[in-house]
Design an enzyme around this catalytic site. Structure first.
Site, short mmCIF file in Angstrom:
data_model
loop_
_atom_site.label_atom_id
_atom_site.label_comp_id
_atom_site.label_asym_id
_atom_site.label_seq_id
_atom_site.Cartn_x
_atom_site.Cartn_y
_atom_site.Cartn_z
N VAL A 3 -16.68 -24.22 31.01
CA VAL A 3 -16.88 -24.47 32.44
C VAL A 3 -17.80 -23.44 33.09
CG1 VAL A 3 -14.69 -25.67 32.80
CG2 VAL A 3 -14.79 -23.18 33.08
N TYR A 4 -18.15 -22.38 32.38
CA TYR A 4 -19.03 -21.39 32.97
C TYR A 4 -20.44 -21.98 33.12
CZ TYR A 4 -15.52 -17.75 31.90
OH TYR A 4 -14.37 -16.99 31.83
N SER A 5 -20.80 -22.26 34.37
CA SER A 5 -22.13 -22.82 34.68
C SER A 5 -22.42 -24.07 33.87
CB SER A 5 -23.22 -21.76 34.46
OG SER A 5 -22.99 -20.63 35.26
N ASP A 6 -21.39 -24.95 33.77
CA ASP A 6 -21.55 -26.24 33.09
C ASP A 6 -22.07 -26.09 31.67
OD1 ASP A 6 -20.69 -27.71 35.34
OD2 ASP A 6 -22.70 -27.65 36.20
N GLY A 7 -21.58 -25.10 30.96
CA GLY A 7 -21.97 -24.92 29.56
C GLY A 7 -23.16 -24.01 29.35
#
Length: 344
Positions: A61-65
């Protein structure tokens, strides 16, 4: 760099690890953390490896991958020199199959993480949050498949309630499935709730703590003081609504104690705060983050020295809070306290 066993596993991890949430940062939360591209990330990885920091933590989930993608690029050509920890389980989309740790979601999430990271294995896979909708046997049997396939080496959890972690450990013991050996937890001088239930559980069951946000969401950087505004550039301006809450007076009391100990030791406030954590029972590794090389080198200065018992006592006293029931009587009444001596 000191290396420690990760819980009741054979995996040895560095006392400090690096959080890659700043890699590829975008959006209101992760963009405020940092936005290192692959070139900058590679420099930070270089500094880490020089210092013996070999464990790098990220999440889908960190910056959408993007964090996983940039980390994969930064470690390209030296995969065997590093350990990768990533997390899954939080929503990555709006569809019914885009959240949780069901068998289908977990397998798809691991395959996607492997592609983004550019690797064939994840050293520590952690479930980012407890998913009450997935039966524990389905979850653990799926982890067993992933471990047997060589795609996952060790399993852990993050932000789990104690009863759910214990239930998972019991099911793993019963069926011979992989045990959770890590718990990524919030723990800091202004957030000691971990000590009430989760730390005794970890000590009893062999679950190593991987500590996130050791500086209390940027509150223990040494820049926040009593009767002073939040300094410009602090991520608290934009992300306070996501941060673990803390009473202002409690924060200032802890900062005052940190200032005093920092003056005695000649270390910075963040270095003192991290060093205190490294002394705590069950802590396997403290995850540090950095938006640039200077921040990283400063945080690396938290190791290689020790607080005195007297300095630890000052910090303990300033940061202590009365825990909630059912722990309160064990602190207030002698009969209760004699039954359960504290770990710390």
């Amino acid at each position: 760099m000191e290396y420690r066993q990760l819980g009741a596993s054979g995996l040895r991890v560095p006392a400090l690890s690096f959080g890659a949430g700043t890699f590829g940062g975008s959006g209101p939360l992760f963009g405020a953390w940092g936005n290192s591209d692959a070139a900058e990330a590679r420099k930070l990885v270089d500094i880490c490896l020089e210092a013996g920091v070999t464990l790098f933590d990220t999440a889908d989930v960190y910056s959408d991958g993007a964090s996983e993608e940039v980390l994969g690029q930064a470690i390209q050509g030296r995969r065997d020199a590093v350990l990768i920890s990533t997390k899954t389980g939080l929503p990555t989309g709006d569809g019914p199959g885009d959240w949780g740790v069901s068998r289908d979601r977990l397998i798809r999430a691991v395959e996607a993480a492997l592609r983004r990271l550019g690797t064939d294995r994840i050293d520590i896979l952690q479930l980012h949050a407890f998913d009450a909708s997935t039966p524990v046997d389905e979850l653990l049997s799926t982890l067993d498949v992933l471990v047997r396939a060589g795609k996952v080496r060790h399993a852990g959890v993050s932000n789990y309630p104690g009863w759910a972690l214990m239930k998972g450990l019991a099911a793993a013991e019963r069926h011979g499935w992989p045990r959770f050996v890590a718990h990524q937890v919030y723990y800091s001088l202004i957030g000691r709730a971990y000590e009430a239930d989760l730390m005794p559980l970890a000590a009893d069951q062999g679950v190593g703590a991987l500590v996130w946000s050791p500086l209390g969401w940027g509150r223990l950087t040494g820049k926040i003081r009593r009767d002073a505004p939040i300094p410009e550039g602090s991520r608290l301006h934009e992300t306070a609504q996501f941060a673990p809450p803390v009473d202002d007076e409690h924060l200032y009391r802890v900062v005052d104690a940190l200032d005093a100990v920092a003056a005695e030791t000649g270390k910075t406030v963040p270095q003192v705060a991290i060093n205190w954590l490294l002394r705590r029972p069950t802590v396997a590794s403290v995850i540090i983050g950095a938006r640039n090389e200077d921040q990283l080198r400063q945080n690396l200065g938290a190791v290689g020295w020790s607080l005195t018992p007297e300095q630890v006592a000052v910090l303990d006293a300033a940061s202590d809070v009365m825990p909630a029931y059912p722990h309160t009587p064990y602190r207030q009444q002698e009969g209760f306290a004699r039954l359960n001596p504290p770990l710390v």
